[in-house]
Design a protein around this motif. Structure first.
Motif, short mmCIF file in Angstrom:
data_model
loop_
_atom_site.label_atom_id
_atom_site.label_comp_id
_atom_site.label_asym_id
_atom_site.label_seq_id
_atom_site.Cartn_x
_atom_site.Cartn_y
_atom_site.Cartn_z
N UNK A 31 29.08 71.11 34.00
CA UNK A 31 27.81 71.67 34.43
C UNK A 31 26.73 70.59 34.54
N UNK A 32 25.85 70.78 35.50
CA UNK A 32 24.69 69.91 35.66
C UNK A 32 23.44 70.78 35.62
N UNK A 33 22.48 70.37 34.84
CA UNK A 33 21.21 71.09 34.76
C UNK A 33 20.09 70.07 34.99
N UNK A 34 19.29 70.33 35.99
CA UNK A 34 18.13 69.50 36.29
C UNK A 34 16.91 70.40 36.39
N UNK A 35 15.78 69.81 36.45
CA UNK A 35 14.58 70.62 36.61
C UNK A 35 13.58 69.91 37.51
N UNK A 36 12.71 70.70 38.09
CA UNK A 36 11.62 70.17 38.89
C UNK A 36 10.33 70.71 38.29
N UNK A 37 9.38 69.86 38.11
CA UNK A 37 8.08 70.31 37.62
C UNK A 37 7.12 70.38 38.79
#
Length: 124
Positions: A31-37
């Motif tokens: 799994x890959x988890x990224x975020x954008x603010x």
């Protein structure tokens, strides 16, 4: 009113790491988890992007196949009660419950000093 909440990139990264850890524990090993603010004036919002990938399942379950000591024989005798079933998704919580089940069964049979750390899994 409520006290102001401040955006903290460290907390966002920590949340991302925790989400990935949760997914891995549920069988999504890659799994890959990224975020954008998104920052606008005095407001911030986050969008988490999750690519879970394939969920791994249990295939073959063997209970110490090369060992015929008394403990192994007892474990194998009650293997029909196992919480681990072929084709079920990998789940760390189920592995922990199975470890507790085996430990409880052995203690009922008089192995009072047996503890759950003596149960381990060999995954391949």
């Amino acid at each position: 009113g409520e006290p102001p909440v401040f955006y903290d990139a460290t907390s966002a990264e920590k949340s991302s790491t925790m989400m990935r850890s949760y997914l891995v524990n549920k069988g999504f090993f890659f799994a890959n988890v990224n975020y954008q603010s998104h920052l606008k004036k005095k407001k911030a919002s986050l969008t988490y992007l999750i690519d879970a990938g394939p969920r791994y399942k249990l295939n073959k379950i063997l209970f110490d196949p090369d060992n015929e000591n008394a403990v192994s024989i007892l474990v194998k005798a009650k293997s029909n009660q196992s919480l681990l079933k072929p084709k079920n998704p990998f789940d760390v919580n189920i592995l922990k419950q199975e470890r507790e089940r085996i430990t409880g069964n052995l203690r009922e049979e008089g192995y009072y000093l047996f503890n759950r750390e003596m149960v381990y899994y060999d995954l391949d």
